[in-house]
Structure formats: C-alpha cells, structure tokens
Design an enzyme around this catalytic site. Structure first.
Site, PDB file in Angstrom:
ATOM      1  N   ASP A  57      63.686  67.015  64.097  1.00 27.19           N
ATOM      2  CA  ASP A  57      64.595  67.139  64.450  1.00 27.19           C
ATOM      3  C   ASP A  57      65.637  66.911  63.858  1.00 27.19           C
ATOM      4  O   ASP A  57      65.553  66.104  64.495  1.00 27.19           O
ATOM      5  CB  ASP A  57      64.994  69.672  64.694  1.00 27.19           C
ATOM      6  CG  ASP A  57      64.018  68.640  66.629  1.00 27.19           C
ATOM      7  OD1 ASP A  57      63.881  67.581  66.749  1.00 27.19           O
ATOM      8  OD2 ASP A  57      64.572  69.493  67.385  1.00 27.19           O
ATOM      9  N   TYR A 115      69.362  65.113  65.976  1.00 26.53           N
ATOM     10  CA  TYR A 115      69.163  64.308  66.918  1.00 26.53           C
ATOM     11  C   TYR A 115      70.238  65.623  67.702  1.00 26.53           C
ATOM     12  O   TYR A 115      71.017  66.121  66.637  1.00 26.53           O
ATOM     13  CB  TYR A 115      70.503  63.225  66.637  1.00 26.53           C
ATOM     14  CG  TYR A 115      69.408  62.333  66.284  1.00 26.53           C
ATOM     15  CD1 TYR A 115      68.476  61.523  67.192  1.00 26.53           C
ATOM     16  CD2 TYR A 115      69.728  61.602  65.458  1.00 26.53           C
ATOM     17  CE1 TYR A 115      67.749  60.113  66.533  1.00 26.53           C
ATOM     18  CE2 TYR A 115      69.224  60.138  64.957  1.00 26.53           C
ATOM     19  CZ  TYR A 115      68.353  59.514  65.265  1.00 26.53           C
ATOM     20  OH  TYR A 115      67.308  58.534  65.398  1.00 26.53           O
ATOM     21  N   HIS A 128      54.960  57.843  67.014  1.00 25.31           N
ATOM     22  CA  HIS A 128      55.863  58.432  66.455  1.00 25.31           C
ATOM     23  C   HIS A 128      56.781  57.152  67.347  1.00 25.31           C
ATOM     24  O   HIS A 128      56.550  56.401  68.352  1.00 25.31           O
ATOM     25  CB  HIS A 128      56.421  59.834  67.284  1.00 25.31           C
ATOM     26  CG  HIS A 128      58.040  60.145  66.762  1.00 25.31           C
ATOM     27  ND1 HIS A 128      58.883  59.889  67.294  1.00 25.31           N
ATOM     28  CD2 HIS A 128      58.479  61.242  65.511  1.00 25.31           C
ATOM     29  CE1 HIS A 128      59.998  60.463  66.838  1.00 25.31           C
ATOM     30  NE2 HIS A 128      59.723  60.971  65.912  1.00 25.31           N
ATOM     31  N   PHE A 142      66.329  60.150  61.223  1.00 24.26           N
ATOM     32  CA  PHE A 142      66.049  59.234  62.333  1.00 24.26           C
ATOM     33  C   PHE A 142      67.814  58.615  61.839  1.00 24.26           C
ATOM     34  O   PHE A 142      67.777  57.547  62.979  1.00 24.26           O
ATOM     35  CB  PHE A 142      65.521  58.039  61.916  1.00 24.26           C
ATOM     36  CG  PHE A 142      64.003  58.578  61.766  1.00 24.26           C
ATOM     37  CD1 PHE A 142      63.239  58.590  63.368  1.00 24.26           C
ATOM     38  CD2 PHE A 142      63.228  58.973  61.022  1.00 24.26           C
ATOM     39  CE1 PHE A 142      62.083  59.508  63.409  1.00 24.26           C
ATOM     40  CE2 PHE A 142      61.572  59.674  61.330  1.00 24.26           C
ATOM     41  CZ  PHE A 142      61.119  59.589  62.904  1.00 24.26           C
TER      42      PHE A 142
END
Length: 257
Positions: free
Chosen positions: A98, A100, A219, A111
């Site tokens: 989701d 930031y 991740h 990202f």
C-alpha cells in the site's frame, strides 16, 4: 505566463490535510472520464468500466473518512497513476502493498516517492542496494521512479490509498476487485508481462498470473530484506526474461536528482 508549473504527478502534498468530497476523487466519475481527463490510458477503460460502481463506492468511503478528519494519501488525482501507463506498453509488473503512510511521500507508484523526499524510504533504499549489487547501478539519490514507469515498469500497489501514519489501514476498503481486474488484463496479454512479487502479500496474487513469468523473493523492507531479497538479482533476471520474449531491456539507472 508561468511556464514552470509542476507536472500533474509531481504536485506537492498540501501542508494542511484537506477534507475531500466524493467529487475530488477523479475515479468517482467513471473509467471513461478518467481516460478523457488523462488520469489513465485509454486502453484501461474496458478493464475499469465494469467496476465504475466499485470505484464510486471507494470514493464515497474515502470522502467520509476525510470528512471525519483522516488524512488520506496519496492525493486523489494520483491514486490510479500506475494506469497512466498503457496496457500495450507494460513489460514488467512490480507489486507493492500500500502507499507510504508518511505525508508527502506517496505519489501513486509503488515503492516510489516525489523526487524531493528525504530521507529515502527504507524499502526503496534496499531496492537501490540490491540494484547496485546486481547490476552495478549506483543509488539515484532520490526516490522518483518515474523513469522506470515510462519504460513500461508498472509499479502497482495492492491497495491504492492509506490513512496518514496508519500503514495498511485501507486493506479492506474495497480495492481488491480493482487490482484483480488489472492483473487479469495483464495476464491476458499475448506478449507476457514479467511479474515481480516481493513478499508474501504480493505472492498471494501469483495464482492470478498463470500466464506471466514470475520472480519471487522476500520483501525489500528492513524487516525482511535479508531473508532473500538481497541477492535475488531480480533486475538482471527481469532483463533476461524480457530478452527471451523479444522485449527491450529496462534501463534501471535513474536520472540524477
């Protein structure tokens, strides 16, 4: 006349949290409107139009949360930014979780963040570290991944909104059907899209991508990067997979900030 206005997707976050109405969310008006106003590429309309009602309901929920005092991120006009990349031009799909939750960071691409954001988000810093080890590409010094997006790298979160300072707060808001429809469209492409699934959340979507080559690892967050993200060499692997299907490689080096 001022010719130095910021581009739509580079607009800074407002300093005071706005109270949005449903009409502030461009997707409230449907897929055709989104395309005609330049928020999504035209070839996404057939994917989203059956979900116009879903998107309207999401807009209502977000407006209600905003009116109740929550700060909603990112800005409404960039929530569907990943879909400004035409279906036909997508080469790679990198799934995020989701946006930031820190105000001023999220810019509609997984990202990524606005070019002036400092310090770099920690997950992105780890992505840059792996990119350097894999291909010798130095850290850009900024978090703007727009150059990847423009080359056909779709940076798509599984949830397209979040409440400030509350990561994961919109996971049950209703975005899932939208994301699943996007993936279904990519999975139906005659020329395959390379899927990059970092972390368990992204990997749960792998069953929807049976026609897409998949690269999987932990991740890149500081909590898990050392468990398999570092050393995955996904950036060179992506370019090898693209070459195998006759696609040009991605130039991973970003322009200097």
């Amino acid at each position: 006349m001022n010719n130095e206005q910021p581009a739509l997707f580079d607009a800074p976050e407002p300093t005071a949290p706005p109270a949005y109405s449903t009409e502030d969310f461009p997707f409230f008006f449907g897929a055709k409107s989104l395309a005609s106003r330049g928020f999504i590429a035209a070839d996404w309309v057939s994917t989203l139009e059956p979900l116009d009602g879903v998107l309207q309901e999401i807009a209502r929920k977000l407006a209600a949360r905003s009116q109740a005092g929550e700060q909603i991120l990112p800005a409404p006009e960039v929530m569907l930014r990943a879909l400004s990349l035409p279906v036909a031009e997508i080469k790679v799909l990198i799934m995020g979780q989701d946006p930031y939750p820190t105000p001023g960071q999220a810019n509609g691409l997984a990202f990524a963040a606005a070019k002036n954001v400092r310090p770099l988000p920690r997950s992105l810093r780890n992505i840059y570290k792996e990119l350097f080890v894999d291909l010798g590409v130095p850290e850009a010094g900024h978090p703007d991944l727009g150059a990847w997006h423009e080359q056909g790298v779709m940076l798509l979160n599984q949830v397209l909104s979040v409440t400030a300072s509350n990561a994961g707060s919109h996971q049950k808001l209703g975005w899932a059907p939208v994301i699943e429809a996007i993936i279904a469209t990519l999975n139906a492409r005659k020329v395959p899209v390379v899927a990059v699934l970092w972390g368990a959340h992204a990997q749960k979507l792998g069953t929807l991508m049976n026609n897409m080559p998949q690269l999987r690892s932990a991740h890149p967050s500081p909590l898990s990067a050392s468990r398999g993200f570092f050393g995955s060499k996904h950036f060179s692997q992506i370019n090898r997979r693209l070459a195998e299907i006759g696609q040009a490689p991605i130039e991973w080096k970003l322009p200097a900030g």
